[in-house]
Write an enzyme that holds these catalytic residues in place. Structure first.
Site, PDB file in Angstrom:
ATOM      1  N   THR A 252     -22.089 -20.830 -43.395  1.00 15.50           N
ATOM      2  CA  THR A 252     -23.013 -22.050 -43.511  1.00 15.50           C
ATOM      3  C   THR A 252     -23.266 -22.739 -44.839  1.00 15.50           C
ATOM      4  O   THR A 252     -23.566 -21.912 -45.660  1.00 15.50           O
ATOM      5  CB  THR A 252     -24.210 -21.614 -42.676  1.00 15.50           C
ATOM      6  OG1 THR A 252     -23.640 -20.999 -41.441  1.00 15.50           O
ATOM      7  CG2 THR A 252     -25.128 -22.869 -42.322  1.00 15.50           C
TER       8      THR A 252
ATOM      9  N   GLU B 175     -25.161 -13.857 -37.303  1.00 11.51           N
ATOM     10  CA  GLU B 175     -26.052 -12.665 -37.769  1.00 11.51           C
ATOM     11  C   GLU B 175     -26.334 -11.560 -36.936  1.00 11.51           C
ATOM     12  O   GLU B 175     -27.041 -10.768 -36.715  1.00 11.51           O
ATOM     13  CB  GLU B 175     -27.419 -13.165 -38.198  1.00 11.51           C
ATOM     14  CG  GLU B 175     -27.206 -14.470 -39.268  1.00 11.51           C
ATOM     15  CD  GLU B 175     -28.544 -14.555 -40.285  1.00 11.51           C
ATOM     16  OE1 GLU B 175     -29.071 -13.894 -40.348  1.00 11.51           O
ATOM     17  OE2 GLU B 175     -28.497 -15.780 -40.341  1.00 11.51           O
TER      18      GLU B 175
ATOM     19  N   ALA C   8     -12.803  -9.748 -39.804  1.00  8.81           N
ATOM     20  CA  ALA C   8     -13.927  -8.966 -40.090  1.00  8.81           C
ATOM     21  C   ALA C   8     -15.190  -9.636 -39.655  1.00  8.81           C
ATOM     22  O   ALA C   8     -15.737 -10.464 -40.659  1.00  8.81           O
ATOM     23  CB  ALA C   8     -13.988  -8.439 -41.653  1.00  8.81           C
ATOM     24  N   GLY C   9     -15.579  -9.500 -38.612  1.00  8.02           N
ATOM     25  CA  GLY C   9     -16.796 -10.374 -38.059  1.00  8.02           C
ATOM     26  C   GLY C   9     -17.725  -9.100 -37.686  1.00  8.02           C
ATOM     27  O   GLY C   9     -18.657  -8.875 -38.841  1.00  8.02           O
ATOM     28  N   SER C  10     -18.056  -8.676 -36.457  1.00  8.36           N
ATOM     29  CA  SER C  10     -19.135  -7.884 -36.397  1.00  8.36           C
ATOM     30  C   SER C  10     -18.920  -6.676 -37.296  1.00  8.36           C
ATOM     31  O   SER C  10     -19.753  -5.908 -37.712  1.00  8.36           O
ATOM     32  CB  SER C  10     -18.960  -7.148 -35.015  1.00  8.36           C
ATOM     33  OG  SER C  10     -19.390  -8.230 -33.996  1.00  8.36           O
TER      34      SER C  10
ATOM     35  N   SER D  57     -25.406 -10.231 -29.783  1.00  8.09           N
ATOM     36  CA  SER D  57     -26.454  -9.503 -29.017  1.00  8.09           C
ATOM     37  C   SER D  57     -25.848  -7.978 -28.763  1.00  8.09           C
ATOM     38  O   SER D  57     -26.591  -7.158 -28.789  1.00  8.09           O
ATOM     39  CB  SER D  57     -26.286 -10.177 -27.529  1.00  8.09           C
ATOM     40  OG  SER D  57     -27.067 -11.364 -27.575  1.00  8.09           O
TER      41      SER D  57
ATOM     42  N   ILE E 185     -34.065 -27.947 -14.187  1.00  4.94           N
ATOM     43  CA  ILE E 185     -35.404 -28.520 -13.921  1.00  4.94           C
ATOM     44  C   ILE E 185     -34.968 -30.248 -13.744  1.00  4.94           C
ATOM     45  O   ILE E 185     -35.467 -31.144 -12.979  1.00  4.94           O
ATOM     46  CB  ILE E 185     -36.469 -28.338 -14.747  1.00  4.94           C
ATOM     47  CG1 ILE E 185     -36.992 -26.781 -14.332  1.00  4.94           C
ATOM     48  CG2 ILE E 185     -37.646 -29.291 -14.534  1.00  4.94           C
ATOM     49  CD1 ILE E 185     -37.933 -26.041 -15.237  1.00  4.94           C
TER      50      ILE E 185
ATOM     51  N   TRP F 274     -16.414 -19.543 -41.328  1.00  4.39           N
ATOM     52  CA  TRP F 274     -17.558 -20.075 -40.414  1.00  4.39           C
ATOM     53  C   TRP F 274     -18.843 -19.747 -41.439  1.00  4.39           C
ATOM     54  O   TRP F 274     -19.928 -19.282 -41.222  1.00  4.39           O
ATOM     55  CB  TRP F 274     -17.837 -19.166 -39.135  1.00  4.39           C
ATOM     56  CG  TRP F 274     -16.833 -19.259 -38.443  1.00  4.39           C
ATOM     57  CD1 TRP F 274     -15.781 -20.510 -38.129  1.00  4.39           C
ATOM     58  CD2 TRP F 274     -16.323 -18.165 -37.601  1.00  4.39           C
ATOM     59  NE1 TRP F 274     -14.947 -19.889 -37.232  1.00  4.39           N
ATOM     60  CE2 TRP F 274     -15.003 -18.485 -37.002  1.00  4.39           C
ATOM     61  CE3 TRP F 274     -16.618 -16.842 -37.305  1.00  4.39           C
ATOM     62  CZ2 TRP F 274     -14.499 -17.917 -35.960  1.00  4.39           C
ATOM     63  CZ3 TRP F 274     -15.892 -16.000 -36.585  1.00  4.39           C
ATOM     64  CH2 TRP F 274     -14.871 -16.623 -35.878  1.00  4.39           C
TER      65      TRP F 274
END
Ligand SMILES: Cc1cc2nc3c(=O)[nH]c(=O)nc-3n(C[C@H](O)[C@H](O)[C@H](O)COP(=O)(O)OP(=O)(O)OC[C@H]3O[C@@H](n4cnc5c(N)ncnc54)[C@H](O)[C@@H]3O)c2cc1C
Length: 380
Positions: free
Chosen positions: A158, A364, A130-132, A367, A338, A156
């Site tokens: 934190t 959290e 159960a993520g998203s 995208s 660069i 995961w």
């Protein structure tokens, strides 16, 4: 100097920048390499009032606004993405839900020590399956007398290894339509049956502590239910709205660090007899990077300002998080470009920014999920 900020906000920016440049930036590469969580830095941040920045003084906080907090996240993230993530998670995920939804007793017991920087908290929502789709939570909490008995797993999470308590979401029953009722519970990390492991080998944000949680018949008293036991789902959606502002601010900070390195390098690196900053191709990259960072920063401030005004900010928080994280990835990628081959080497420190910023497009709400949130706000 940023003239769009108030005097207090400018002072916070200066104070956090000085602190981060002295206490965090010089060690960031080492922490990244060793996957070291800088607990001593969190103690110092606590002494400076940073862990309670957006909370009222009556709860041990500094009484700052959300813009000041976003500024602090940006400045810490500019020095070290991993430390920035753990700072943002400590405030937005560990402490804020108790401030938003806790009883007075819970605030005194759990929030005050966190706001004073004496303890850390964590927020356990994500599970292996159960993520998203966080509504698909499988962890359960069953009422047995005056206690809930929790069984399940989270991944995961934190700061959990250094936390005094974790706010855990669990299924506590079914509603009239047969849908799961999700409840948030405050679970002390020293509860019997509660195992916390930190074995992940991460791509980036390696100074941040990330944990697996296992609950085997963990018992917590009924009074540890956070807010309305029927509304755990709505509560975490609100918590994540606020958290997205801080992830956006963190993306701005990491992008700013990469941009500054690229600008300096472009002025120093000579090819074809002149600094590469004299080539229009490089100038245009730097111009786009500077503009996009400033735009993302303004989006962060707008979402934070709306939150402070008590106005709806769901859409603007998702705008800021989505734009800042994708912008940050572009900026960090161009910063390596660069630097040429040197950018690909760890010694120059720009590759770390790219590895760190990738998480901002995932944590959290990915995208894709931000686009869903925005589309829903548009009435789709
Ligand atoms: C370092 C780190 C720290 C974290 N800290 C925390 C924490 O403190 N607390 C916590 O609870 N969680 C935490 N997380 C978990 C994080 O929030 C989740 O990883 C994130 O929500 C995505 O879930 P998932 O990884 O299971 O991906 P999935 O949900 O499996 O998604 C996989 C892919 O499918 C896409 N997808 C899924 N559903 C849809 C859809 N409906 N439409 C379109 N695309 C879709 C996603 O966008 C993604 O690209 C952390 C993760 C990491 C890596």
């Amino acid at each position: 100097m940023d003239f769009s900020l108030t005097k207090e906000q400018q002072m916070i920016k200066e104070m956090v920048r000085n602190f981060a440049e002295k206490e965090i930036a010089p060690y960031a590469a080492k922490w990244d390499e060793e996957a070291h969580f800088p607990l001593d830095v969190f103690r110092k941040m606590g002494e400076l009032g940073l862990l309670g920045l957006p909370f009222p003084e009556e709860y041990g906080g500094a009484g700052g606004d959300t813009i000041s907090y976003a500024i602090a996240v940006e400045e810490i993230g500019r020095a070290c993405g991993g430390t920035g993530l753990s700072y943002a998670a400590a405030v937005s995920l560990g402490a804020s839900p108790i401030y938003y939804f806790g009883t007075e007793e819970q605030k005194q017991k759990w929030l005050v020590p966190m706001a004073k920087g004496e303890t850390l908290g964590a927020f356990g929502l994500t599970e292996p399956n159960a993520g998203s789709d966080a509504g698909g939570t499988r962890t359960t909490a069953v009422l047995d007398g005056d206690e809930y008995v929790i069984n399940g797993e989270k991944c995961w999470i934190t700061n959990a290894q250094y936390a005094r308590q974790v706010i855990v979401t669990a299924v506590t029953g079914k509603d009239a339509r047969g849908k799961n009722i999700i409840t948030a519970l405050i679970v002390p990390t020293d509860s019997p049956g509660f195992t916390i492991r930190s074995n992940y080998d991460k791509m980036g944000v390696r100074a941040s502590n990330t944990c697996e949680l296992v609950f085997e018949n963990v018992r917590v008293p009924k009074e540890n239910v956070l807010g309305d036991p029927q509304k755990g789902f709505k509560q975490f959606l609100y918590t994540l709205d606020g958290g997205r502002i801080s992830i956006a601010a963190l993306a701005v900070g990491i992008a700013q660090a990469a941009f500054e390195k690229a600008l300096q390098y472009a002025k120093e690196r000579v090819q074809f007899g002149q600094p590469i900053s004299k080539f229009q191709a490089i100038q245009f990259k730097l111009a786009d990077m500077a503009m996009e960072i400033e735009l993302a920063r303004n989006m962060v401030y707008k979402a934070a300002w709306l939150k402070d005004q008590g106005k709806p900010f769901t859409k603007e928080a998702s705008f800021a998080k989505l734009f800042a994280s994708e912008m940050g990835f572009r900026v960090c990628n161009q910063a390596i470009q660069i630097h040429g081959g040197y950018g690909y080497m760890k010694e120059y420190g720009v590759e770390r920014h790219l590895r760190d910023i990738k998480l901002m497009e995932i944590g959290e709400g990915t995208s894709e999920i931000q686009r869903l949130v925005i589309a829903r706000q548009l009435g789709c």
